[in-house]
Every structure is written in structure tokens, then in C-alpha cells.
Scaffold this active site. Structure first.
Site, PDB file in Angstrom:
ATOM      1  N   LYS A   1      32.465 -13.860   5.088  1.00  0.00           N
ATOM      2  CA  LYS A   1      31.009 -13.772   5.099  1.00  0.00           C
ATOM      3  C   LYS A   1      30.476 -15.182   4.837  1.00  0.00           C
ATOM      4  O   LYS A   1      31.190 -16.015   4.265  1.00  0.00           O
ATOM      5  CB  LYS A   1      30.559 -12.825   3.975  1.00  0.00           C
ATOM      6  CG  LYS A   1      29.200 -12.229   4.159  1.00  0.00           C
ATOM      7  CD  LYS A   1      29.244 -10.921   4.932  1.00  0.00           C
ATOM      8  CE  LYS A   1      27.850 -10.338   5.105  1.00  0.00           C
ATOM      9  NZ  LYS A   1      27.845  -9.066   5.803  1.00  0.00           N
TER      10      LYS A   1
ATOM     11  N   GLY B   1      14.972   4.480   3.191  1.00  0.00           N
ATOM     12  CA  GLY B   1      15.018   3.268   4.008  1.00  0.00           C
ATOM     13  C   GLY B   1      15.156   3.655   5.467  1.00  0.00           C
ATOM     14  O   GLY B   1      16.201   4.146   5.906  1.00  0.00           O
TER      15      GLY B   1
ATOM     16  N   GLY C   1      14.744   1.677   8.251  1.00  0.00           N
ATOM     17  CA  GLY C   1      14.734   0.473   9.078  1.00  0.00           C
ATOM     18  C   GLY C   1      15.555   0.721  10.334  1.00  0.00           C
ATOM     19  O   GLY C   1      15.599   1.834  10.861  1.00  0.00           O
TER      20      GLY C   1
ATOM     21  N   VAL D   1      18.790   1.034  10.919  1.00  0.00           N
ATOM     22  CA  VAL D   1      19.814   2.084  10.850  1.00  0.00           C
ATOM     23  C   VAL D   1      19.191   3.420  10.451  1.00  0.00           C
ATOM     24  O   VAL D   1      19.471   4.453  11.062  1.00  0.00           O
ATOM     25  CB  VAL D   1      20.931   1.711   9.838  1.00  0.00           C
ATOM     26  CG1 VAL D   1      21.992   2.792   9.796  1.00  0.00           C
ATOM     27  CG2 VAL D   1      21.558   0.376  10.204  1.00  0.00           C
TER      28      VAL D   1
HETATM   29  P1  NAD Z   1      16.449  -2.966   7.748  1.00  0.00           P
HETATM   30  O1  NAD Z   1      16.003  -4.189   7.037  1.00  0.00           O
HETATM   31  O2  NAD Z   1      16.128  -2.790   9.188  1.00  0.00           O
HETATM   32  O3  NAD Z   1      15.874  -1.656   6.997  1.00  0.00           O
HETATM   33  C1  NAD Z   1      15.811  -1.520   5.623  1.00  0.00           C
HETATM   34  C2  NAD Z   1      14.622  -0.612   5.313  1.00  0.00           C
HETATM   35  O4  NAD Z   1      14.622  -0.323   3.921  1.00  0.00           O
HETATM   36  C3  NAD Z   1      13.276  -1.258   5.620  1.00  0.00           C
HETATM   37  O5  NAD Z   1      12.473  -0.370   6.383  1.00  0.00           O
HETATM   38  C4  NAD Z   1      12.671  -1.514   4.231  1.00  0.00           C
HETATM   39  O6  NAD Z   1      11.248  -1.431   4.214  1.00  0.00           O
HETATM   40  C5  NAD Z   1      13.298  -0.396   3.442  1.00  0.00           C
HETATM   41  N1  NAD Z   1      13.307  -0.615   2.006  1.00  0.00           N
HETATM   42  C6  NAD Z   1      13.483  -1.772   1.320  1.00  0.00           C
HETATM   43  N2  NAD Z   1      13.418  -1.548   0.000  1.00  0.00           N
HETATM   44  C7  NAD Z   1      13.211  -0.226  -0.151  1.00  0.00           C
HETATM   45  C8  NAD Z   1      13.056   0.621  -1.277  1.00  0.00           C
HETATM   46  N3  NAD Z   1      13.092   0.146  -2.528  1.00  0.00           N
HETATM   47  N4  NAD Z   1      12.864   1.944  -1.076  1.00  0.00           N
HETATM   48  C9  NAD Z   1      12.802   2.452   0.167  1.00  0.00           C
HETATM   49  N5  NAD Z   1      12.925   1.691   1.284  1.00  0.00           N
HETATM   50  C10 NAD Z   1      13.135   0.378   1.115  1.00  0.00           C
HETATM   51  O7  NAD Z   1      18.005  -2.870   7.491  1.00  0.00           O
HETATM   52  P2  NAD Z   1      19.086  -2.048   8.330  1.00  0.00           P
HETATM   53  O8  NAD Z   1      19.671  -2.934   9.354  1.00  0.00           O
HETATM   54  O9  NAD Z   1      18.512  -0.744   8.709  1.00  0.00           O
HETATM   55  O10 NAD Z   1      20.212  -1.829   7.219  1.00  0.00           O
HETATM   56  C11 NAD Z   1      20.041  -0.885   6.177  1.00  0.00           C
HETATM   57  C12 NAD Z   1      21.195  -0.993   5.193  1.00  0.00           C
HETATM   58  O11 NAD Z   1      22.429  -0.759   5.877  1.00  0.00           O
HETATM   59  C13 NAD Z   1      21.349  -2.382   4.547  1.00  0.00           C
HETATM   60  O12 NAD Z   1      21.827  -2.203   3.232  1.00  0.00           O
HETATM   61  C14 NAD Z   1      22.418  -3.051   5.380  1.00  0.00           C
HETATM   62  O13 NAD Z   1      23.127  -4.035   4.656  1.00  0.00           O
HETATM   63  C15 NAD Z   1      23.313  -1.860   5.714  1.00  0.00           C
HETATM   64  N6  NAD Z   1      24.084  -2.045   6.943  1.00  0.00           N
HETATM   65  C16 NAD Z   1      23.476  -2.253   8.132  1.00  0.00           C
HETATM   66  C17 NAD Z   1      24.236  -2.393   9.295  1.00  0.00           C
HETATM   67  C18 NAD Z   1      23.581  -2.603  10.645  1.00  0.00           C
HETATM   68  O14 NAD Z   1      24.262  -2.433  11.671  1.00  0.00           O
HETATM   69  N7  NAD Z   1      22.298  -2.931  10.707  1.00  0.00           N
HETATM   70  C19 NAD Z   1      25.638  -2.311   9.240  1.00  0.00           C
HETATM   71  C20 NAD Z   1      26.262  -2.070   7.999  1.00  0.00           C
HETATM   72  C21 NAD Z   1      25.470  -1.943   6.852  1.00  0.00           C
END
Ligand code: NAD
Length: 367
Positions: free
Chosen positions: A94, A194, A196, A198
Site C-alpha cells: 500500500k 454508508g 457511497g 459500494v
Molecule cells: P465512498 O467514499 O464512495 O462511500 C463512503 C460513504 O460513507 C459516503 O457516502 C460517506 O458520506 C459515507 N459516510 C462517511 N462517514 C459516515 C458515517 N459516519 N456514517 C454514515 N455514512 C458515512 O467509499 P466506497 O468506495 O463506497 O467504500 C466504502 C468502504 O468500503 C470504505 O471503507 C472502503 O475502504 C471500503 N472498500 C471499498 C472498495 C471499493 O471497491 N470501492 C473495495 C474494498 C473496500
């Protein structure tokens, strides 16, 4: 004794890398600095037994360098186990760039970062993480082939989030089968925290299956949009962990599974995308097991994203990506079986299986 002469709170300054709590026999830690572009980055290579260390680059305004170092050590270690349990021939790595992605990220800085990645000759392969866009990976690609997550027009595998969500959905179904005796999620109440990239895609799968989906987010616009698109109920309460639910899906932040949340949690299954969900891997893993809550290990069920970028290296297509991601269902079931047979937490079981795979490869290589 050192502590006789030096304040122990200062000890972290004596053992700057190998002495850090998050240090776990990492093979290599590279500090990168470039005065002209303002680049300050750390690349962590945890383990390369199974293959080159692959993992995203995170750009974040860390409060201090210790925080950045600990983040890269912790995240790179996580990647080792994620790839190992998923059966990929990849090690764990990383990178973190210290700074504000909105104001300090420039093409020149990204190019310089790419040059540092290139200097490692493929021991580390980078990808996107927080603060990075596909366009940034395209810039890195201009100076090194050791990058994934580039644009589809340049041969990349595209947005990993829908694949990650599909893997989480598979892991959740497997956990439901283990806990409820059926993987059908129709009428199950699932809280997605959350929504977002995913989380939203997960909500789509759940609503297609007829689950009763409740969504929580700090972004009101997203709540409105996702609720409208999939008919999900918006959570308006103040203590999500105390709510009646069958399944809790953390898809925002890490460490939400802790003393406080576990003491209130009514969910029987936890399955979500967020990384590092257990605040303390050992303690909170054990607390969940004691309370009979089926926890689908995060690093196992959110591996869809890495399966997606691995396709860029191996040259396989969408069908194989989906097959490998679907297999998360079987692996999750195996983990629950293994944890029951060996009286271990599901998290520890998954780690054990990942470590065994690495050890077996090491033995083979030393024959
Ligand atoms: P993202 O930034 O698109 O979405 C995160 C969402 O969480 C946002 O809508 C944000 O407003 C919300 N959020 C933040 N703080 C919050 C809280 N306290 N309460 C409720 N909602 C809150 O991120 P993502 O790409 O959807 O990833 C989500 C999680 O999955 C992260 O932890 C990321 O590390 C993990 N992840 C993502 C991937 C991927 O392919 N994108 C792969 C493996 C792991």
C-alpha cells in the site's frame, strides 16, 4: 532498562519503523520525498511470497508522519491477507501520500510518485484508494507499467466498486445461510451504513432480492437519491447499533465494531465493505463469537475490487472476474465451518487460512 532513563511515551521516537505497533514483519518500507513537487509518500511492502505487493495509494492529510506510517503499515498488511484468502498470486502493499488530495495533488506530483513506484521494479504495484481517481492512475501509467486501475480506454478493468459490492452481497448471503439456515434475504432487515460507491450497489442487490433495506449516511443528497432509486428507508435515528435488524452492513468507516456497538447490537449477521471493521481484531472478534453474531471477515468479502484489478495483470475478462467474486460465497461458508471446527473467531480463521497459504508457498519455494 531504557524506560529508567527515557519517558516511555517517547519510545515511538526511538524505534521509528520496526518498533511501531503496526509493524508486522514488513519486508520493505520506502520513504519518498521530492522537493520540487512537494511529494511526501511512504510505500509499504508487507509480504511478497505469493507475488508482487499490490495495493492502492491513499492521499490523506495526516496529522503527523506517525499516523501516515501506521496507516501504510496497517493497510499493506491487510492487503497481504486479502489477496491470500482470495487465492490471488499477489502480495500485500500500500502507499500513502501525505497531503490534501483536493488542493495539493498535481499531475507533476503524481508523475513523480509513479517514478518512485517504478524504481521498485515491480515489487510494488499501485492502484486507486481514497483521494485518487482513475485519471491519477493514468498519469502514473505514463511513467511505469506497475499500476492498475487505469481507464478502460487504456486497458484498465474499470470501476471496481460494483464488483466489490457483489462480493459483499455474496459474503452476506453465505453468512445468512450459516446463521439463518437460508441465504434468501427477502424480508430480512438490512442496515447499510454508508451508501457511497459500494454501499449504493449493495443496496441495489438487496432491494432486487426483496430485503427490507434501511440506509444511513452523513450525506443527505445521497440518502435522498438512493432512497428514491431503490425504495430504501432512510434512517433518521441517532443510534444505529441499537436498532432492530437482522443484518448490519458497515460500508463507510472502519472500527465501527467496538465495545460500545457490540453491547447494543441486535443484528445476527455483520457483512459489509468497510476495511478494518473490528476496532480490535482479537477482542472484538471474540466478543462477536461469544454473542453468536456471524461476522463475515471484511478483508475476505470486500475482495471484489482486488479481483477486478488483478484481471488487468492476468488478462482475464469480466466473466472470470464475476466467477472469482462469486466464489467469495463458498470461501465465507468455509471460514464459518473452519471457525466452528477449531473454536476460533471467523476473523482469525480467515487470517489463519491466509497465513497457511503463504507458508505453504514459502515451503515450496525453499524445496
Ligand atoms: P465512498 O467514499 O464512495 O462511500 C463512503 C460513504 O460513507 C459516503 O457516502 C460517506 O458520506 C459515507 N459516510 C462517511 N462517514 C459516515 C458515517 N459516519 N456514517 C454514515 N455514512 C458515512 O467509499 P466506497 O468506495 O463506497 O467504500 C466504502 C468502504 O468500503 C470504505 O471503507 C472502503 O475502504 C471500503 N472498500 C471499498 C472498495 C471499493 O471497491 N470501492 C473495495 C474494498 C473496500
Amino acid at each position: 532498562m531504557v524506560s529508567d532513563v527515557i519517558n516511555t511515551s517517547e519510545l515511538h521516537k526511538i524505534d521509528p519503523v520496526f518498533g511501531q505497533l503496526s509493524f508486522d514483519n514488513h519486508e520493505q518500507v520506502v520513504f519518498c520525498n521530492d522537493k520540487d513537487t512537494g511529494l511526501k509518500a511512504i510505500i509499504g511492502i508487507h509480504n511478497t511470497v505469493l507475488g508482487p505487493a499490490l495495493g492502492g495509494t491513499r492521499m490523506w492529510q495526516y496529522t503527523n508522519e506517525w499516523e501516515a506510517l501506521n496507516d501504510v503499515l496497517r493497510l499493506s498488511r491487510g492487503m497481504t491477507f486479502k489477496s491470500a484468502i482470495t487465492g490471488l498470486n499477489l502480495g500485500g502493499g500500500k502507499a500513502v501520500i501525505i497531503g490534501d488530495a483536493k488542493t495539493q495533488k498535481t499531475p507533476a506530483l503524481m508523475r513523480k510518485f509513479g517514478e518512485f513506484v517504478h524504481s521498485l521494479s515491480g515489487r510494488y504495484i499501485t492502484a486507486e484508494d481514497v483521494g485518487m481517481e482513475t485519471s491519477d492512475m493514468d498519469i502514473v501509467r505514463d511513467v511505469t507499467p506497475y499500476v492498475t486501475g487505469i481507464s478502460e480506454s487504456r486497458g484498465g478493468a474499470g470501476n471496481p466498486s460494483p464488483i466489490t459490492a457483489y462480493g459483499v452481497f455474496m459474503g452476506m448471503k453465505a453468512a445468512a445461510r450459516y446463521k439463518f439456515g437460508s441465504d434468501v434475504l427477502e424480508d430480512k432487515t438490512v442496515y447499510v451504513q454508508g451508501i457511497g460507491h459500494v454501499g449504493e450497489a449493495l443496496v441495489e442487490h438487496l432491494s432486487n432480492e426483496g430485503a427490507n433495506v434501511v440506509i444511513a449516511d452523513i450525506n443527505e443528497e445521497r440518502l435522498q437519491a438512493v432512497s428514491k432509486a431503490y425504495g430504501a428507508t432512510i434512517y433518521r435515528g441517532s443510534d444505529i447499533y441499537a436498532e432492530e435488524m437482522d443484518i448490519y452492513a458497515p460500508c463507510a468507516l472502519g472500527a465501527t465494531i467496538n465495545d460500545d456497538s457490540i453491547s447494543k447490537l441486535k443484528a445476527q449477521v455483520i457483512a459489509g465493505a468497510a476495511n478494518n471493521q473490528l476496532k480490535d481484531e482479537i477482542k472484538h472478534g471474540a466478543m462477536l463469537r461469544d454473542r453468536g453474531i456471524a461476522y463475515a471477515p471484511d478483508f475476505l468479502i470486500n475482495a471484489g475490487g482486488i479481483i477486478n484489478v488483478y484481471a488487468e495483470l492476468e488478462g482475464y475478462g469480466k466473466a472470470e472476474i464475476m466467477r472469482k467474486t462469486e466464489n467469495i460465497y463458498n470461501t465465507t461458508l468455509e471460514i464459518f465451518k473452519h471457525s466452528d471446527e477449531n473454536d476460533l473467531t471467523s476473523h482469525y480463521s480467515a487470517l489463519r487460512i491466509a497465513v497457511d497459504r503463504i507458508e505453504a508457498r514459502k515451503k515450496e519455494a525453499n524445496k
